[in-house]
Scaffold this active site. Structure first.
Site, PDB file in Angstrom:
ATOM      1  CG  ASP A 264      -2.395   1.667  -0.879  1.00  0.00           C
ATOM      2  OD1 ASP A 264      -1.890   2.830  -0.655  1.00  0.00           O
ATOM      3  OD2 ASP A 264      -2.079   0.733  -1.278  1.00  0.00           O
ATOM      4  CE  LYS A 271      -2.064   2.089  -4.371  1.00  0.00           C
ATOM      5  NZ  LYS A 271      -1.077   1.156  -5.101  1.00  0.00           N
ATOM      6  CG  ASP A 282      -4.857  -2.235  -0.182  1.00  0.00           C
ATOM      7  OD1 ASP A 282      -4.549  -3.318  -0.432  1.00  0.00           O
ATOM      8  OD2 ASP A 282      -3.956  -1.409   0.125  1.00  0.00           O
ATOM      9  CG  ASP A 341       1.657   2.410  -3.245  1.00  0.00           C
ATOM     10  OD1 ASP A 341       0.710   1.986  -2.648  1.00  0.00           O
ATOM     11  OD2 ASP A 341       1.503   2.259  -4.540  1.00  0.00           O
ATOM     12  CD  GLU A 343      -0.174  -0.065   1.540  1.00  0.00           C
ATOM     13  OE1 GLU A 343       0.579   0.443   0.674  1.00  0.00           O
ATOM     14  OE2 GLU A 343      -1.213  -0.458   1.453  1.00  0.00           O
ATOM     15  NE  ARG A 345       5.752  -4.452   0.874  1.00  0.00           N
ATOM     16  CZ  ARG A 345       6.338  -4.735  -0.678  1.00  0.00           C
ATOM     17  NH1 ARG A 345       7.654  -5.037  -0.836  1.00  0.00           N
ATOM     18  NH2 ARG A 345       5.426  -4.973  -1.514  1.00  0.00           N
TER      19      ARG A 345
END
Ligand code: BES
Ligand code: MN
Ligand code: ZN
Length: 499
Positions: A264, A271, A282, A341, A343, A345
């Site tokens: 991620d 990030k 992640d 970010d 992502e 969900r």
């Protein structure tokens, strides 16, 4: 993992022997025999050592009159209230200590005559399991260890009589399942990406699990636009894997659903560089689901369980989704992607909708390293739990307690659902900034579960540990494997008589 073996005869005359001692200084039957044959050397040494608190390990090098090279005393504590987790932690502490002392192999003397809250053979198995879990290591990408770092390798359990055939296999299975999850979590993202992760799931077929890999083309056909949107910035396309363990006649399975973001970066909402390497883990939710399926199939759990994981990489590129994009999830709901970010969900949205529609589960439990906010709320001590079903919630809390993988319940509700209202789409993928971020993530996911009893575990704070834990060295914890195994035991197996 360390090798666990059995001994039903007398203790060996050489090597390291571990003797459990209760409070006040109480010797088990094996230890009492040792004490007698040595003219009271053991009880004398115990007097000198003082009362042995629970978990205390005392190293008696070459005690006179005893044939063993080395005798280790293990304080097992007070007779009342010892539970499985306490016994596992005793084993964990013991193994760490032995490793520190440079001991490679040891025999645990028979535990008969001690009050450990379980029969001697069961207590020995718990100690062995704890020892194995605590001495996990991942050395795939390192040269063989230097000599001075000797690892503890073998624990022999002395038992009064031979246990049933499944005894050692059960210990091995429970540990291997957790190790499988830890290995997946630890692997770097250049080695473990959606396709390679999916292929590794096929290993579960050996245990009798059905494994079906859904290709990117299949996800397109199904209209899983939310997962595909997350993956579209990467040259490595997304996969979904469905695993099934049919250990009972139950029509409706319990569904375990995992976020598997193999890396991620945040995507276009990139990030910061510091700490980004951590985002290789992640996919901890997906790893927990795979580990749990391993555990259940390996012990032939009398339950019908499906595991569904969404494997994807969140990367920035000329083809990546943009902040402001509106996508249509498989369910038909439209989502405004305010922050690329958020992502996880999006991945869960399609996974849960698919699971509900196609697999018709009696309940769904999802696990996801979903929010930094849950770490702010609960630290690394508990995972956040959200649930629409009281029965499921209480079973999860009970399971969490018994395996030592903490959960703390956090709120859902209409008031939080307002946080994800969008001007342009049905919902947006972020809430109100720093306010209730874990709940905002949870109510977003809830949009896709319909009325199936559901629980969401936000495990962002507990998948990885920067410190040693009672049952895990620092690094990947394997959080969720034992928890899910236990919750299946409580919800599906409790009312089924042994065949
Ligand atoms: N994978 C992260 C959450 C995370 C953070 C896991 C720290 C482990 C440790 C997730 O995809 C994420 O980036 N969440 C955002 C959501 C926000 C943009 C609404 C977050 O928590 O900042
Ligand atoms: Mn993210
Ligand atoms: Zn993420």
């Amino acid at each position: 993992m360390i090798e666990v073996s059995l001994l039903t005869g007398a203790l060996p005359e050489s090597g390291t022997v571990v003797v459990a001692v209760g409070v006040p200084a109480k010797l088990g039957s094996a230890a009492a025999t040792l004490d007698q044959t040595s003219g009271g050397t053991l009880s004398k040494a115990l007097e000198a050592a003082g009362p042995l608190k629970q978990g205390k390990v005392v190293d008696l090098v070459l005690p006179r009159g005893l044939p063993h090279a080395r005798l280790i005393l293990l304080g097992v504590g007070k007779p009342e209230g010892l539970e499985r987790l306490d016994r596992e932690e005793l084993g964990a502490g013991l193994a760490r200590k032995l490793q520190g002392l440079g001991v490679k192999e040891a025999v645990l003397a028979e535990l008969g005559g001690l009050e450990l809250g379980a029969a001697p053979a069961e207590a020995a198995a718990d100690i062995a399991r704890g020892a194995a879990l605590a001495t996990y290591s991942f050395r795939q990408y390192q040269r063989p260890e230097p000599e001075e770092e000797t690892r503890f390798e073998q624990l022999t359990l002395q038992l009064a009589e031979a246990p049933d055939d499944a005894y050692l296999g059960a210990i091995e299975n429970a540990v291997a399942a957790v190790e499988r999850a830890r290995d997946l979590v630890t692997e770097p993202a250049n080695m473990l990406y959606p396709e390679s992760f999916a292929k590794r799931c096929l290993e579960l077929e050996k245990l009798g699990c059905e494994v079906r890999i859904m290709s990117p083309a299949e996800l397109e056909r199904l209209g899983m636009r939310a997962i595909l949107a997350v993956g579209q910035g990467s040259v490595r396309p997304p996969y979904v894997v469905v695993m099934r363990w049919r250990g009972s006649e139950d029509e409706k399975p319990i569904a375990l659903v995992g976020k598997g973001v193999c890396f991620d970066t945040g995507g276009i909402s990139l990030k910061p560089a510091a700490g980004m390497e951590e985002m290789k883990w992640d996919m901890g939710g997906a790893a927990a689901v795979v580990g749990a399926m391993h555990s259940l199939a390996g012990r032939k759990a009398r339950a019908h369980v499906v595991g569904v994981i969404g494997l994807v990489e969140n990367m920035p590129s000329g083809n990546a989704m943009r902040p402001g994009d509106v996508i249509t999830a498989m369910s038909g709901k439209t989502i405004e992607v305010v922050n690329t970010d958020a992502e996880g969900r999006l991945v869960l949205a399609d996974l849960l909708h698919y699971t509900k529609e196609e697999l018709k589960p009696r309940a769904m439990i999802d696990l996801a390293t979903l929010t930094g906010a849950v770490v702010v709320a609960l630290g690394h001590e508990n995972g956040g739990m959200f649930a629409t079903d009281e029965e499921l919630a209480s079973k999860l809390l009970e399971a969490a307690k018994s395996v030592g993988e903490g959960l703390w319940r956090l709120p859902l509700g209409k008031a939080y659902s307002k946080h994800i209202k969008s001007q342009i789409a049905d919902i947006k993928n972020v809430g109100r900034g720093r306010e209730a971020g874990a709940s905002a993530g949870a109510v977003f996911v809830q949009e896709f579960v319909g009325d199936v009893p559901w629980a969401h575990l936000d495990i962002a704070g507990v998948t990885w540990s920067s410190r040693d834990l009672p049952l895990a060295p620092k690094g990947a914890t394997g959080f969720g494997v034992r928890l899910l195994d236990e919750v299946v035991r409580l919800t599906c197996e409790a009312n089924k008589a042994r065949a």
